[in-house]
Structures are given as C-alpha cells and as structure tokens.
Design a protein around this motif. Structure first.
Motif, PDB file in Angstrom:
ATOM      1  N   ASN A  88      10.749  13.305   4.902  1.00 63.82           N
ATOM      2  CA  ASN A  88       9.792  11.952   4.886  1.00 63.82           C
ATOM      3  C   ASN A  88      10.884  10.787   4.792  1.00 63.82           C
ATOM      4  O   ASN A  88      10.980   9.643   5.344  1.00 63.82           O
ATOM      5  N   HIS A 113      -2.564   4.008  10.514  1.00 62.05           N
ATOM      6  CA  HIS A 113      -1.539   2.698  10.186  1.00 62.05           C
ATOM      7  C   HIS A 113      -0.207   3.085  11.000  1.00 62.05           C
ATOM      8  O   HIS A 113       0.667   2.211  10.854  1.00 62.05           O
ATOM      9  N   ARG A 172       1.110  -1.201   0.020  1.00 61.50           N
ATOM     10  CA  ARG A 172       0.145   0.091   0.196  1.00 61.50           C
ATOM     11  C   ARG A 172       0.993   1.369  -0.025  1.00 61.50           C
ATOM     12  O   ARG A 172       0.939   2.158  -0.899  1.00 61.50           O
ATOM     13  N   ASN A 207       3.849  10.961  11.482  1.00 57.55           N
ATOM     14  CA  ASN A 207       3.577  11.929  10.965  1.00 57.55           C
ATOM     15  C   ASN A 207       3.762  13.229  11.517  1.00 57.55           C
ATOM     16  O   ASN A 207       4.218  14.313  10.866  1.00 57.55           O
ATOM     17  N   SER A 227      -1.706  13.682  -1.892  1.00 54.72           N
ATOM     18  CA  SER A 227      -2.797  14.902  -2.059  1.00 54.72           C
ATOM     19  C   SER A 227      -2.088  16.164  -2.510  1.00 54.72           C
ATOM     20  O   SER A 227      -2.979  16.795  -3.453  1.00 54.72           O
ATOM     21  N   LYS A 258       7.881   2.939   9.297  1.00 48.99           N
ATOM     22  CA  LYS A 258       8.168   4.341   9.573  1.00 48.99           C
ATOM     23  C   LYS A 258       8.921   4.423  10.571  1.00 48.99           C
ATOM     24  O   LYS A 258       8.881   3.720  11.828  1.00 48.99           O
ATOM     25  N   SER A 281      -4.180   8.560  12.699  1.00 47.29           N
ATOM     26  CA  SER A 281      -3.679   7.790  11.759  1.00 47.29           C
ATOM     27  C   SER A 281      -3.660   6.437  11.918  1.00 47.29           C
ATOM     28  O   SER A 281      -2.848   5.962  12.927  1.00 47.29           O
ATOM     29  N   LYS A 314      -4.218   5.569  -3.741  1.00 50.06           N
ATOM     30  CA  LYS A 314      -4.359   6.914  -3.417  1.00 50.06           C
ATOM     31  C   LYS A 314      -2.962   7.170  -3.850  1.00 50.06           C
ATOM     32  O   LYS A 314      -2.025   6.396  -4.258  1.00 50.06           O
TER      33      LYS A 314
HETATM   34  N1  FAQ Z   1      -2.204  12.108   0.639  1.00 52.11           N
HETATM   35  O1  FAQ Z   1      -2.441   6.094   8.624  1.00 52.11           O
HETATM   36  P1  FAQ Z   1      -1.893   6.959   7.793  1.00 52.11           P
HETATM   37  C1  FAQ Z   1       7.031  13.470  -3.472  1.00 52.11           C
HETATM   38  C2  FAQ Z   1      -3.756   8.313   3.578  1.00 52.11           C
HETATM   39  S1  FAQ Z   1       6.658  12.004  -3.068  1.00 52.11           S
HETATM   40  C3  FAQ Z   1      -2.829  11.260   0.253  1.00 52.11           C
HETATM   41  O2  FAQ Z   1      -1.329   8.152   8.355  1.00 52.11           O
HETATM   42  P2  FAQ Z   1       0.582   5.953   6.445  1.00 52.11           P
HETATM   43  C4  FAQ Z   1       8.221  13.393  -4.345  1.00 52.11           C
HETATM   44  C5  FAQ Z   1      -3.187   7.166   3.831  1.00 52.11           C
HETATM   45  O3  FAQ Z   1      -2.641   6.680   2.582  1.00 52.11           O
HETATM   46  C6  FAQ Z   1       5.383  12.141  -1.949  1.00 52.11           C
HETATM   47  N2  FAQ Z   1      -3.504  10.335   1.283  1.00 52.11           N
HETATM   48  O4  FAQ Z   1      -1.072   6.287   6.576  1.00 52.11           O
HETATM   49  C7  FAQ Z   1       7.902  14.405  -5.461  1.00 52.11           C
HETATM   50  C8  FAQ Z   1      -4.000   6.305   4.497  1.00 52.11           C
HETATM   51  O5  FAQ Z   1      -4.919   5.785   3.468  1.00 52.11           O
HETATM   52  P3  FAQ Z   1      -5.181   4.167   3.001  1.00 52.11           P
HETATM   53  C9  FAQ Z   1       4.674  10.938  -1.309  1.00 52.11           C
HETATM   54  C10 FAQ Z   1      -2.608  10.430   2.298  1.00 52.11           C
HETATM   55  O6  FAQ Z   1       0.570   5.235   5.095  1.00 52.11           O
HETATM   56  C11 FAQ Z   1       8.278  15.773  -5.313  1.00 52.11           C
HETATM   57  C12 FAQ Z   1      -4.688   7.344   5.280  1.00 52.11           C
HETATM   58  O7  FAQ Z   1      -4.602   8.701   4.658  1.00 52.11           O
HETATM   59  N3  FAQ Z   1       5.596  10.372  -0.279  1.00 52.11           N
HETATM   60  O8  FAQ Z   1       6.485  14.017  -3.268  1.00 52.11           O
HETATM   61  C13 FAQ Z   1      -1.904  11.294   2.658  1.00 52.11           C
HETATM   62  O9  FAQ Z   1       0.934   5.429   7.672  1.00 52.11           O
HETATM   63  C14 FAQ Z   1       7.918  16.520  -6.192  1.00 52.11           C
HETATM   64  C15 FAQ Z   1      -4.460   7.346   6.757  1.00 52.11           C
HETATM   65  O10 FAQ Z   1      -3.019   7.834   6.786  1.00 52.11           O
HETATM   66  C16 FAQ Z   1       5.030   9.078   0.065  1.00 52.11           C
HETATM   67  O11 FAQ Z   1       4.147   8.614  -0.279  1.00 52.11           O
HETATM   68  C17 FAQ Z   1      -1.381  12.252   1.688  1.00 52.11           C
HETATM   69  N4  FAQ Z   1      -0.692  13.346   1.934  1.00 52.11           N
HETATM   70  O12 FAQ Z   1       1.205   7.567   6.456  1.00 52.11           O
HETATM   71  C18 FAQ Z   1       7.544  14.117  -6.949  1.00 52.11           C
HETATM   72  C19 FAQ Z   1       6.050   8.836   1.317  1.00 52.11           C
HETATM   73  N5  FAQ Z   1      -1.474  11.259   3.947  1.00 52.11           N
HETATM   74  O13 FAQ Z   1      -3.694   3.885   2.376  1.00 52.11           O
HETATM   75  C20 FAQ Z   1       7.250  14.887  -7.718  1.00 52.11           C
HETATM   76  C21 FAQ Z   1       5.890   7.429   1.647  1.00 52.11           C
HETATM   77  C22 FAQ Z   1      -2.004  10.138   4.474  1.00 52.11           C
HETATM   78  O14 FAQ Z   1      -5.296   3.468   4.228  1.00 52.11           O
HETATM   79  C23 FAQ Z   1       7.301  16.459  -7.602  1.00 52.11           C
HETATM   80  N6  FAQ Z   1       4.612   7.222   2.469  1.00 52.11           N
HETATM   81  N7  FAQ Z   1      -2.909   9.421   3.314  1.00 52.11           N
HETATM   82  O15 FAQ Z   1      -6.193   4.225   1.938  1.00 52.11           O
HETATM   83  C24 FAQ Z   1       4.538   7.525   3.708  1.00 52.11           C
HETATM   84  O16 FAQ Z   1       5.440   7.825   4.543  1.00 52.11           O
HETATM   85  C25 FAQ Z   1       3.115   7.398   4.332  1.00 52.11           C
HETATM   86  O17 FAQ Z   1       2.332   6.591   3.477  1.00 52.11           O
HETATM   87  C26 FAQ Z   1       2.244   8.714   4.789  1.00 52.11           C
HETATM   88  C27 FAQ Z   1       0.807   8.235   5.231  1.00 52.11           C
HETATM   89  C28 FAQ Z   1       3.090   9.518   5.684  1.00 52.11           C
HETATM   90  C29 FAQ Z   1       2.053   9.601   3.330  1.00 52.11           C
END
Ligand code: FAQ
Length: 311
Positions: free
Chosen positions: A133, A205, A34, A219, A107, A215, A203, A104
C-alpha cells in the motif's frame, strides 16, 4: 467546478505535488486528514501486538530486532502525525479522536499475537501488506504525505525481511516450530487481506481519492498484487495458505482467491474484535502516563522562547 477547483485538478493531473499552504478543496483536505491520521494511529496501535513479545524474545538478537522494529513504528506515527498537522488539525485533536473511537485504525491490530511465530508473520504479512500500500503512496499527491512515505517504506522493507527470515528459521527447525508457523499463517492470512479495505465497489472513498491521486491504486488492485507476491514466498517456506480456492489463473495472470469474510471485517472495524477494547485501553494509559513529558516539553519551550525574547 470553480476556477480554483479546475486549477487544482490540472495540477494534480500534471503530477505537481500539493503543499500545505496551497489552495485545496475542503473535501481533499478532509479526506487526507482522515486517511493520514488513521494511518498514524495504525502505526502506534500496531506497536502493541509486538510489544506483547519483547520480554519473551528467544534470543538477544531477536529481542534487538523486535525492539528496533517497534521503535520504527513509533517514528512512523510521528512523521505521519506531523505531516497531518500541516493540514490544520492538532496532534491533541487526533489523539482525542483515536481514544474516543471517532477515528479508525487498521483492523489488523485488533487480532491477538498468540505465539512467537506471530512476530515473523506480522513482519512478513502485515508489514508486507503495509508496504504494498505504502509504495504506491510514495507517489500520493500531497507532498508531506508522499515524502513521509519514502522513509517509511525503507524501514518497512527491513520489517518485512526480518519477519520472513524469522519464519525461514522456524520452518527449518523442529516439526513443532514449523507447525507454529503454519498456525500463525492460518490466523493472520485473511485479516491481512482485509487490511486493503473493502472491495472497490463497496469503497465510498476510492472514486475521489483516485481522481485526486491520493490513492494511486485501488484496494482490490493492491490486494491482488499482495497475493501474487506472497504465494510464492509461502511456497518457499513450505507452508500452506489457508484458502482452498487459491489457484493460479493463467488467463488473468493472477491468483484467484476465495471470498473474504466482510462480516468479520466490519465487526472488527466497529469495535468488536478480540482486542479492540484492550488496544484503546493501552493507548489511553500510554497517553495519560506521558502527560508529564508533554508538560515538561511545553515548559521548556516556553522558557526557551522567553530567553530568546530577552536576548
Ligand atoms: N481497517 O472507502 P474505503 C501498518 C475503513 S500501516 C479499518 O476503502 P479509504 C504498519 C475506511 O477508513 C496500516 N478501517 O476507505 C505497521 C473507511 O472508513 P471511514 C495502515 C478500514 O480510506 C505494520 C471505510 O472503511 N495503513 O500496518 C480498513 O479510501 C506492523 C471505507 O473504506 C494505512 O492506513 C481497515 N483495514 O481506503 C505498523 C495506509 N479499510 O474513514 C505496526 C493508508 C478500510 O470513512 C506493525 N490508508 N477501512 O470512517 C489507506 O491506504 C486507505 O485509508 C485504506 C482504506 C486502503 C486503508
């Protein structure tokens, strides 16, 4: 807990990386698929707001930088899709989940890029938040994810710096250019804070992900670290962060900040942001336009295999 689970948790606690063929709880695998696939989707959807400005870059140098950055994001998507495939899901399945809205992506990429200053602000704030992050994710417990992050972080740091340098130039330019930079920060500041996800208490997860060391920071911890690092950078630019409650708190040793509009966050996540529909439409078109490349690559792979067998 089963014996397998006890052994698994011991490995995690001892900082031994989990590799694709190792035993892992099904919930660990699912959480990784995921998070990593959503991360990969974010990288390639994230190419779109910047792609919007390639033909309007003001100089050849800026155009080269922007093109290089966008290409890097495609590469990040590729490393992450490949790392996720090691968990037993195919690239096609992941793409299908993105295009049908089952998975997803961040955002932040549902906001429009309205001015050239946004190219600076995306680098400075959006890549800046992403790095905060991702630096922590270099120590994530799943080996292929951690290793992908090392390379991604190196490239992201160039992205952040090129964005900040662009804004320095704009802030040293004509008053109207500085105004453009201010307008851009006004629009991107709060969505950048939302990138870190809901507060820890909301949160679902975080508990498991911290236990499994997917993690390494929560967050809220990452969001606070980002604010603390970014405020002095805004001061150096001579720009104002659009938060009247932003204030250094001596006792905490951190900046206090105002409430985040979580209604806006969830509305965007649920598909109602300004650009959600356009982003999926563009990704669908890119996927369909690329069909001939996938077909040609499979035909070539098949031919090579046949030749290898014949030899
Ligand atoms: N947007 O329980 P948590 C970049 C969802 S890379 C949308 O806290 P988790 C490079 C979450 O999926 C940016 N949805 O979840 C670049 C969960 O829904 P689900 C991406 C969000 O996973 C720059 C629900 O809310 N980076 O930008 C968001 O433990 C410029 C509950 O949330 C990553 O993906 C959000 N902001 O923590 C490229 C880093 N936040 O899945 C181009 C890796 C939360 O149950 C140009 N990911 N949700 O349906 C992570 O570190 C984590 O997944 C978090 C969320 C911190 C994003």
């Amino acid at each position: 807990m089963s014996e397998h689970e006890i052994k698994f948790q011991k490995k995690i606690d001892a900082e031994v990386k989990i590799e694709p063929k190792d035993w892992m709880p099904e919930a660990y695998r699912k959480t990784l698929i995921r998070q990593m696939s959503q991360h990969a989707h974010s990288e390639i959807v994230g190419m779109l707001p910047e792609g919007n400005w390639v033909t309007r870059a003001p100089t050849l140098r800026r155009k080269l930088i922007l093109l290089a950055k966008i290409q890097d994001e495609a590469g990040h998507g590729l490393y992450l899709y490949s790392a996720t495939e090691t968990l037993g899901i195919s690239r096609d399945e992941m793409t299908n989940q993105l295009l049908t809205g089952k998975a997803k992506y961040s955002s932040i990429f549902n906001y429009p890029s309205l001015s050239w200053a946004d190219m600076g602000t995306i680098g400075w704030l959006v890549d800046g938040a992403a790095i905060m992050n991702q630096v922590a994710l270099q120590r994530t417990s799943f080996g292929p994810y951690a290793r992908a992050m090392v390379r991604i972080c190196k490239e992201e740091s160039f992205h952040q710096r090129q964005g900040y340098e662009l804004l320095i130039k704009m802030c040293q330019g004509a008053p109207i250019q500085k105004q453009m930079a201010q307008d851009s920060i006004n629009r991107w500041w709060w969505p950048s804070l939302m990138m870190f996800g809901p507060h820890d208490a909301d949160s679902p997860h975080t508990g498991d992900s911290v236990k499994w060391k997917i993690k390494r920071k929560t967050n809220d911890e990452l969001r606070q670290a980002f604010i603390d690092a970014t405020v002095p950078q805004a001061e150096y630019l001579g720009l104002t962060i659009p938060d009247p409650d932003l204030k250094w708190n001596k006792e905490r040793g951190h900046y206090d900040f105002g409430p985040i509009d979580w209604d806006e966050f969830w509305s965007v996540v649920k598909g109602n942001g300004v650009c959600n529909k356009q982003r999926i439409k563009d990704r669908t078109k890119a996927y369909e336009d690329g069909a001939w490349v996938r077909e040609a690559a499979s035909a070539y792979a098949k031919k090579k295999k046949k030749t290898a067998v014949a030899n």
